[in-house]
Design a protein around this motif. Structure first.
Motif, PDB file in Angstrom:
ATOM      1  N   VAL A 143      89.773 -23.717 -43.414  1.00  0.00           N
ATOM      2  CA  VAL A 143      91.175 -23.869 -43.000  1.00  0.00           C
ATOM      3  C   VAL A 143      92.063 -22.901 -43.762  1.00  0.00           C
ATOM      4  O   VAL A 143      92.931 -22.234 -43.176  1.00  0.00           O
ATOM      5  N   ARG A 144      91.869 -22.790 -45.075  1.00  0.00           N
ATOM      6  CA  ARG A 144      92.700 -21.882 -45.881  1.00  0.00           C
ATOM      7  C   ARG A 144      92.559 -20.443 -45.418  1.00  0.00           C
ATOM      8  O   ARG A 144      93.540 -19.688 -45.345  1.00  0.00           O
ATOM      9  N   ARG A 145      91.341 -20.034 -45.098  1.00  0.00           N
ATOM     10  CA  ARG A 145      91.125 -18.654 -44.644  1.00  0.00           C
ATOM     11  C   ARG A 145      91.938 -18.361 -43.384  1.00  0.00           C
ATOM     12  O   ARG A 145      92.567 -17.305 -43.268  1.00  0.00           O
ATOM     13  N   GLU A 146      91.941 -19.304 -42.440  1.00  0.00           N
ATOM     14  CA  GLU A 146      92.642 -19.058 -41.188  1.00  0.00           C
ATOM     15  C   GLU A 146      94.156 -19.163 -41.336  1.00  0.00           C
ATOM     16  O   GLU A 146      94.901 -18.429 -40.675  1.00  0.00           O
ATOM     17  N   ILE A 147      94.630 -20.059 -42.170  1.00  0.00           N
ATOM     18  CA  ILE A 147      96.080 -20.185 -42.369  1.00  0.00           C
ATOM     19  C   ILE A 147      96.666 -18.872 -42.864  1.00  0.00           C
ATOM     20  O   ILE A 147      97.763 -18.464 -42.464  1.00  0.00           O
ATOM     21  N   ASP A 148      95.940 -18.183 -43.702  1.00  0.00           N
ATOM     22  CA  ASP A 148      96.427 -16.898 -44.220  1.00  0.00           C
ATOM     23  C   ASP A 148      96.418 -15.801 -43.152  1.00  0.00           C
ATOM     24  O   ASP A 148      96.997 -14.734 -43.354  1.00  0.00           O
ATOM     25  N   ARG A 149      95.775 -16.045 -42.007  1.00  0.00           N
ATOM     26  CA  ARG A 149      95.696 -15.050 -40.936  1.00  0.00           C
ATOM     27  C   ARG A 149      96.622 -15.379 -39.774  1.00  0.00           C
ATOM     28  O   ARG A 149      96.659 -14.644 -38.789  1.00  0.00           O
ATOM     29  N   GLY A 150      97.384 -16.479 -39.897  1.00  0.00           N
ATOM     30  CA  GLY A 150      98.290 -16.879 -38.824  1.00  0.00           C
ATOM     31  C   GLY A 150      97.728 -18.052 -38.046  1.00  0.00           C
ATOM     32  O   GLY A 150      96.519 -18.143 -37.819  1.00  0.00           O
ATOM     33  N   ALA A 151      98.613 -18.957 -37.627  1.00  0.00           N
ATOM     34  CA  ALA A 151      98.167 -20.213 -37.025  1.00  0.00           C
ATOM     35  C   ALA A 151      98.216 -20.233 -35.501  1.00  0.00           C
ATOM     36  O   ALA A 151      97.468 -20.985 -34.879  1.00  0.00           O
TER      37      ALA A 151
END
Length: 441
Positions: free
Chosen positions: A83-91
């Motif tokens: 989840v953290r990896r994707e949050i940093d790439r935009g939701a």
């Protein structure tokens, strides 16, 4: 802990504030404080693994985590890291993210009985989409749902069948009919009575009892013979029965199925899956009338889909379903031993598949009792166990189960006293807990 000395002042104050701001005091009725002994409904501060802490600082071993959604335990590292990896790439974007493709591929590899999948945020949206799709494909108005299963959707087609039917027109209610679980003859009679009118049969393939021999196969044949769509609600059975749900375990393939709960380990993600011929009617590559299947702004949030992929990988690679069953079997055996030792084995009864255990609380005459449930829950809470059910997560360990069994034994000692007195009232500490589905507050 002495039940008479167990108080939750901060939780009580927070519950009062919640009721002034949120109808029902919670965003899910099953989480309401009316489901717990009076003034003993903890408000949660945080959770890790199989434990949660309330705002009063008490720690509990928790069961039924997130209404069965957190099956790997709270803040599971593989899930939170994804989840953290994707949050940093935009939701969320104006076009599909590549994560939507990856999540669909991962889901369909895990549930190979389906050809296509569409993601959403909650189970109700998925089951209602299945109903709409079935009606569109068959051109029929009626929905037949299993009367023995407690919940399918917040939408009118289902809620109109419950005591909470206020605000739902009778004309809508008349389009939903019910059939009993395990009774093929009664279901065939229903389909014959409404010949050519029933769009779908929707049910949980199994919950508290295993399907009778040949039942699911017979239901599949009935649906085919009468031209209706067979829908499996896999919200509970998905992952807990097998990685591919009940359809993967029992080998009967529905036309459509819906997943959620354990799929996101607490993150909001659900899925409608099924045969390409049906699912494509909600797409663009056909010449029929289009079906507005699922179209949600947040249905494909990248971090929720990343959570689902991490959950699916963890289940497959770590054989989580088998662990859930093993933990449930040990818990059930321990609870049954404790209740028998306290002389209440016929009154506190553990039921269900090992990965999905619930308990019944019966009175002196063997009837289900909200008063005795209140007494039992009060004892569990005082013993540091938060258990509206005994549904396990894979984060539990042997010490957690031993602690739970000890709390059950302490609660059952009081239960025995109440049975001997023929009246649990002196041990309730206030009003009894209430069923979720009731007409009046």
């Amino acid at each position: 802990m002495d039940t008479d000395q167990f108080h939750l002042p901060r939780s009580r104050a927070a519950n009062e504030r919640l009721h002034s701001l949120v109808p029902g005091g919670a965003h899910t009725y099953a989480k309401g404080d009316d489901q717990y002994p009076e003034h003993l409904a903890p408000v949660i501060s945080h959770g890790r693994g199989a434990h949660v802490w309330d705002v009063d600082g008490n720690r509990y071993v928790e069961y039924g985590s997130g209404l069965r959604s957190v099956s790997l335990g709270h803040a599971h590292p593989r899930v939170t890291e994804a989840v953290r990896r994707e949050i940093d790439r935009g939701a969320n974007f104006v076009r599909p993210s590549v994560v939507e493709l990856e999540a669909a591929e991962r889901f369909l590899a895990t549930v190979p009985t389906a050809d296509m999948v569409k993601f959403a945020k909650n189970g109700s949206d998925a089951t209602t989409a299945a109903v709409r799709l079935a009606r569109a494909v068959t051109g029929r108005p009626r929905v037949a749902l299993c009367a023995d299963h407690p919940f399918f959707s917040v939408d009118d087609w289902f809620i109109g069948t419950t005591p909470l039917s206020a605000g739902i027109p009778d004309a809508t209610n008349e389009l939903t009919v019910t059939f009993p679980y395990g009774d093929l003859a009664a279901t065939e009679e229903l389909l014959t009575r409404y010949e050519g009118e029933v769009a779908c049969l929707i049910l949980e393939a199994a919950t508290q009892t295993e399907p009778p021999a040949g039942y699911l196969e017979g239901l599949r044949a009935l649906a085919d013979r009468h031209g209706c769509v067979l829908v499996f609600d896999e919200m509970i059975t998905g992952l807990r029965w097998s990685e591919a749900g009940a359809q993967g375990l029992y080998g009967v393939v529905p036309d459509l199925s819906t997943f959620g709960k354990a799929l996101g380990n607490g993150f909001a993600v659900s899925a409608l899956a099924g045969r390409r011929e049906l699912m494509e009617r909600g797409g663009l590559r056909h010449s029929e009338d289009r079906v507005f299947l699922l179209s949600t702004t947040h249905g494909a949030e990248t971090h929720s889909l990343a959570a689902a992929m991490a959950v699916l990988r963890t289940y497959v690679e770590e054989d989580v379903t088998a662990r859930l069953h093993a933990l449930g079997e040990r818990l059930a055996a321990g609870v049954r031993e404790a209740t028998a030792a306290m002389g209440v084995g016929d009154h506190v009864v553990v039921r269900g598949r090992a990965s999905n255990l619930v308990f019944a609380t019966l009175d002196e005459r063997g009837r289900p009792s909200q008063e005795y449930r209140t007494l039992f829950l009060r004892g569990l809470l005082a013993g540091g166990v938060l258990a509206p059910s005994f549904v396990v997560s894979s984060a539990l360990d042997e010490a957690d189960i031993a602690h739970t069994v000890d709390a059950v034994a302490q609660a059952c000692a009081v239960y025995r006293k109440a049975l001997d007195a023929g009246d649990p009232t002196p041990w309730l500490g206030g009003r009894p807990v209430k069923p979720v589905f009731r007409r009046r507050a």
